[in-house]
Design a protein around this motif. Sequence first.
Motif, PDB file in Angstrom:
ATOM      1  N   LEU A   4      28.144   5.357 -23.086  1.00  0.00           N
ATOM      2  CA  LEU A   4      29.338   6.396 -23.474  1.00  0.00           C
ATOM      3  C   LEU A   4      30.621   6.315 -22.918  1.00  0.00           C
ATOM      4  N   GLU A  34      38.610   8.784 -20.531  1.00  0.00           N
ATOM      5  CA  GLU A  34      39.592   9.136 -21.258  1.00  0.00           C
ATOM      6  C   GLU A  34      39.659  10.181 -20.425  1.00  0.00           C
ATOM      7  N   LYS A  59      42.350   6.295 -22.333  1.00  0.00           N
ATOM      8  CA  LYS A  59      42.890   7.149 -23.597  1.00  0.00           C
ATOM      9  C   LYS A  59      43.420   8.682 -22.685  1.00  0.00           C
ATOM     10  N   HIS A  61      43.987  12.739 -23.920  1.00  0.00           N
ATOM     11  CA  HIS A  61      44.186  13.565 -24.863  1.00  0.00           C
ATOM     12  C   HIS A  61      45.014  14.607 -24.724  1.00  0.00           C
ATOM     13  N   PRO A  69      38.815  14.663 -30.275  1.00  0.00           N
ATOM     14  CA  PRO A  69      37.388  14.210 -30.118  1.00  0.00           C
ATOM     15  C   PRO A  69      36.259  15.404 -28.924  1.00  0.00           C
ATOM     16  N   PRO A  70      37.693  15.120 -27.797  1.00  0.00           N
ATOM     17  CA  PRO A  70      36.575  16.172 -26.423  1.00  0.00           C
ATOM     18  C   PRO A  70      36.412  17.839 -27.355  1.00  0.00           C
ATOM     19  N   THR A  72      34.710  18.608 -30.161  1.00  0.00           N
ATOM     20  CA  THR A  72      33.867  19.091 -30.901  1.00  0.00           C
ATOM     21  C   THR A  72      33.125  18.534 -29.984  1.00  0.00           C
ATOM     22  N   SER A  74      30.010  17.122 -32.312  1.00  0.00           N
ATOM     23  CA  SER A  74      29.927  16.203 -32.275  1.00  0.00           C
ATOM     24  C   SER A  74      30.577  14.575 -32.178  1.00  0.00           C
ATOM     25  N   SER A  75      31.883  14.898 -30.465  1.00  0.00           N
ATOM     26  CA  SER A  75      31.630  13.644 -30.508  1.00  0.00           C
ATOM     27  C   SER A  75      30.747  13.428 -29.756  1.00  0.00           C
ATOM     28  N   CYS A  76      31.071  12.219 -29.209  1.00  0.00           N
ATOM     29  CA  CYS A  76      29.803  11.525 -28.033  1.00  0.00           C
ATOM     30  C   CYS A  76      30.051  11.263 -26.737  1.00  0.00           C
ATOM     31  N   TYR A  77      30.123  11.643 -25.352  1.00  0.00           N
ATOM     32  CA  TYR A  77      30.721  11.502 -24.243  1.00  0.00           C
ATOM     33  C   TYR A  77      29.282  12.110 -23.372  1.00  0.00           C
TER      34      TYR A  77
END
Length: 176
Positions: A4, A34, A59, A61, A69-70, A72, A74-77
Amino acid sequence: MNDLPLLLGISGASGSIYAKRFLLCAKERGLAVELIVTKNGRAVLRHEGCEDILQNCGKIHEIDNFFAPPATGSSCYSGMAVLPCSMGTLGCIAAGTSDNLLIRAADVCLKEGRTLVLVPREMPFNEIHLKNMLKLKRAGAAIIPASPHFYKHPETIEELADTVVEKVLSNFLHFP
Ligand SMILES: Cc1cc2nc3c(=O)[nH]c(=O)nc-3n(C[C@H](O)[C@H](O)[C@H](O)COP(=O)(O)O)c2cc1C
């Protein structure tokens, strides 16, 4: 090794070289990174001659984009490092203000039980800084101050910075 991506937050504390070396060392280890950079983080990068690290680094942000994505869980990091971490950003994370994407992403890491490493750089610390660090440690963050060590006899400023960077990276590497 975790596949990830991990998040690197850069805030407006001195110590741009730590972010620069982190990106390099992470790349050498095949870690995808990212970035989220605060407005003051960009200003200090420029001031310390490290703005070029934002080119070809993958990337980035936008700091005000809460649709990224960061923002939430629901996003995987795999987690997040804030390097360097200003006392302002540290205080906002401790207070849970979530008022920019970096602070929100750190908040998400804490709520999801993901690795969050904060690398504060200030001297001296006042009582508010120390209380915020204790609060964050208790909430699950690792506090790794930008305190390089000398016992391996670093010969360059990069080697010195890497003594901090390696410690931060060790939180994201899984050893057999
Ligand atoms: C050149 C420069 C160096 C700074 N160094 C630090 C520092 O080492 N630690 C810190 O907490 N703040 C430092 N600051 C102040 C922060 O940039 C300021 O508190 C800012 O509001 C932090 O914003 P941010 O957390 O959104 O990036 C510095 C500012 C400048 C211009």
